[in-house]
Write an enzyme that holds these catalytic residues in place. Structure first.
Site, mmCIF file in Angstrom:
data_model
loop_
_atom_site.group_PDB
_atom_site.id
_atom_site.type_symbol
_atom_site.label_atom_id
_atom_site.label_comp_id
_atom_site.label_asym_id
_atom_site.label_seq_id
_atom_site.Cartn_x
_atom_site.Cartn_y
_atom_site.Cartn_z
ATOM 1 N N HIS A 12 -1.390 29.108 24.348
ATOM 2 C CA HIS A 12 -1.695 29.340 22.922
ATOM 3 C C HIS A 12 -2.895 28.521 22.405
ATOM 4 C CE1 HIS A 12 1.589 26.062 22.134
ATOM 5 N NE2 HIS A 12 0.400 25.486 22.166
ATOM 6 N N HIS A 59 2.752 22.489 15.590
ATOM 7 C CA HIS A 59 1.778 21.417 15.840
ATOM 8 C C HIS A 59 1.423 20.654 14.565
ATOM 9 C CE1 HIS A 59 1.249 24.145 19.276
ATOM 10 N NE2 HIS A 59 0.646 23.183 19.918
ATOM 11 N N HIS A 193 -1.425 20.718 30.905
ATOM 12 C CA HIS A 193 -2.542 20.157 30.149
ATOM 13 C C HIS A 193 -2.145 18.857 29.475
ATOM 14 C CE1 HIS A 193 -0.612 22.568 26.939
ATOM 15 N NE2 HIS A 193 -1.444 22.146 26.013
ATOM 16 N N GLU A 240 5.119 21.822 26.870
ATOM 17 C CA GLU A 240 5.292 23.065 26.097
ATOM 18 C C GLU A 240 5.998 24.131 26.931
ATOM 19 O OE1 GLU A 240 1.595 22.734 22.922
ATOM 20 O OE2 GLU A 240 1.258 23.856 24.773
HETATM 21 C C1 DHB Z 1 -5.275 22.957 23.285
HETATM 22 C C2 DHB Z 1 -4.052 23.256 23.884
HETATM 23 C C3 DHB Z 1 -2.908 23.326 23.091
HETATM 24 O O1 DHB Z 1 -1.659 23.595 23.599
HETATM 25 C C4 DHB Z 1 -2.973 23.144 21.718
HETATM 26 O O2 DHB Z 1 -1.835 23.278 20.994
HETATM 27 C C5 DHB Z 1 -4.177 22.831 21.121
HETATM 28 C C6 DHB Z 1 -5.349 22.732 21.908
HETATM 29 C C7 DHB Z 1 -6.525 22.888 24.104
HETATM 30 O O3 DHB Z 1 -6.477 22.942 25.347
HETATM 31 O O4 DHB Z 1 -7.626 22.807 23.507
HETATM 32 FE FE FE Z 2 -0.079 23.420 22.015
#
Ligand code: DHB
Ligand code: FE
Length: 297
Positions: A12, A59, A193, A240
């Site tokens: 997302h 978020h 991530h 997540e």
């Molecule tokens: C990014 C990834 C995310 O899950 C998010 O909520 C906001 C930014 C990113 O990789 O930039």
């Molecule tokens: Fe996110």
């Protein structure tokens, strides 16, 4: 009765919204990601779901660090988006289906998931981006949604087993809803991530592949990971994946993988898209008691 036809797991990342606004779907950076949705579009055009139950994490648009429900569920007739500060256009609203939301809330509380019920709820990029990816056409999205948020942000987080069991409870609730609706479930975020700290930029391809492979036929194996162990492997925001676990838990029938796309990177993220089909089985859905015995959360 309502029927669960399948599930979609998807990243997302907010900058996808900017790419959509700028029409960059065919650019070399973006096309390996956007092309991964063609198969999903074909499936949606064929199946025409009425409702999407969407598991995601907020978020900061609804809940901030001062007040963070572990599980919250929307029971509104409309869900608006607002500017989150990512520099992307404010999204169109999603339509709700309050009677199904309340039915799921009743079932969850009966199953001892003490959820926060929200008669007003904003939806952030964790819902609007996946919706725009699945239904890119202009105009209102063709499904109503039930948004369910899982805390992946402020520790202590729920366990992977708990998120999976939440999904199972939601799945049983949907199938006990008396209206003839075709329902799909969605889990957003991930895959590996990490956005901050010394490991910012961390990505783990092997672990992502393990999670996607295992999610289809052996999700209880992933449910055995502790949250710290999962974060060690997937990065701080890779957790997540809790949303994907809940999505998978809600698929109560015979699950098969119809499509997958995996591409590194989209922004800081290993971007994944998975389409799972949920075929009806003759087996009766598990009772609340037996599902609690299945894996201890
Ligand atoms: C990014 C990834 C995310 O899950 C998010 O909520 C906001 C930014 C990113 O990789 O930039
Ligand atoms: Fe996110």
């Amino acid at each position: 009765m309502a029927r669960i036809i399948g599930g979609v797991g998807t990243t997302h990342v907010p900058s996808i919204g900017k790419a959509i606004a700028d029409g960059k779907q065919k650019d070399p950076y973006w096309s390996p990601f956007f092309n991964g949705f063609h198969e999903v579009h074909r499936w949606l055009a064929r199946e025409k779901p009425d409702v999407a139950v969407v598991f995601s994490n907020d978020h900061g648009l609804n809940f901030f660090l001062d007040k963070m429900p572990t599980f919250a569920i929307g029971a509104a007739s409309e869900y608006r988006n607002e500017d989150e500060g990512w520099g992307i256009p404010v999204s169109k609203s999603a339509a709700g289906i309050p009677n199904l939301s309340w039915h799921i809330i009743e079932a969850l509380v009966a199953d001892e998931f003490d959820v926060t019920m929200c008669q007003e709820m904003l939806v952030d990029h964790a819902i609007t981006i996946p919706m725009s990816l699945m239904w890119p056409a202009e105009g209102a999205w063709p499904v109503k949604i039930v948004p369910i948020t899982i805390n992946t942000v402020q520790h202590p987080l729920p366990s992977l087993a708990r998120a999976y069991n939440l999904g199972r409870s939601v799945g049983r609730a949907i199938e006990g809803f008396e209206e003839d609706l075709k329902v799909m479930v969605v889990g957003t975020g991930g895959l590996s991530h990490q956005l901050d700290g010394p490991r910012a930029g961390f990505i783990n391809k092997e672990f992502d592949r393990y999670c996607m492979d295992t999610l289809v036929h052996d999700p209880e194996k992933i449910a055995g990971f502790s949250v710290p162990d999962f974060i060690e492997n997937a990065g701080a925001q890779g957790i997540e994946f809790l949303n994907w676990m809940a999505m998978r838990g809600a698929l109560t029938g015979k699950v098969s993988e119809l499509h997958r796309n995996y591409h590194i990177p989209i922004s800081n993220t290993a971007a994944a898209t998975m389409l799972l089909e949920n075929a009806e089985t003759d087996e009766k859905p598990a009772t609340a008691e037996s599902s609690r015995e299945l894996i201890s959360a």
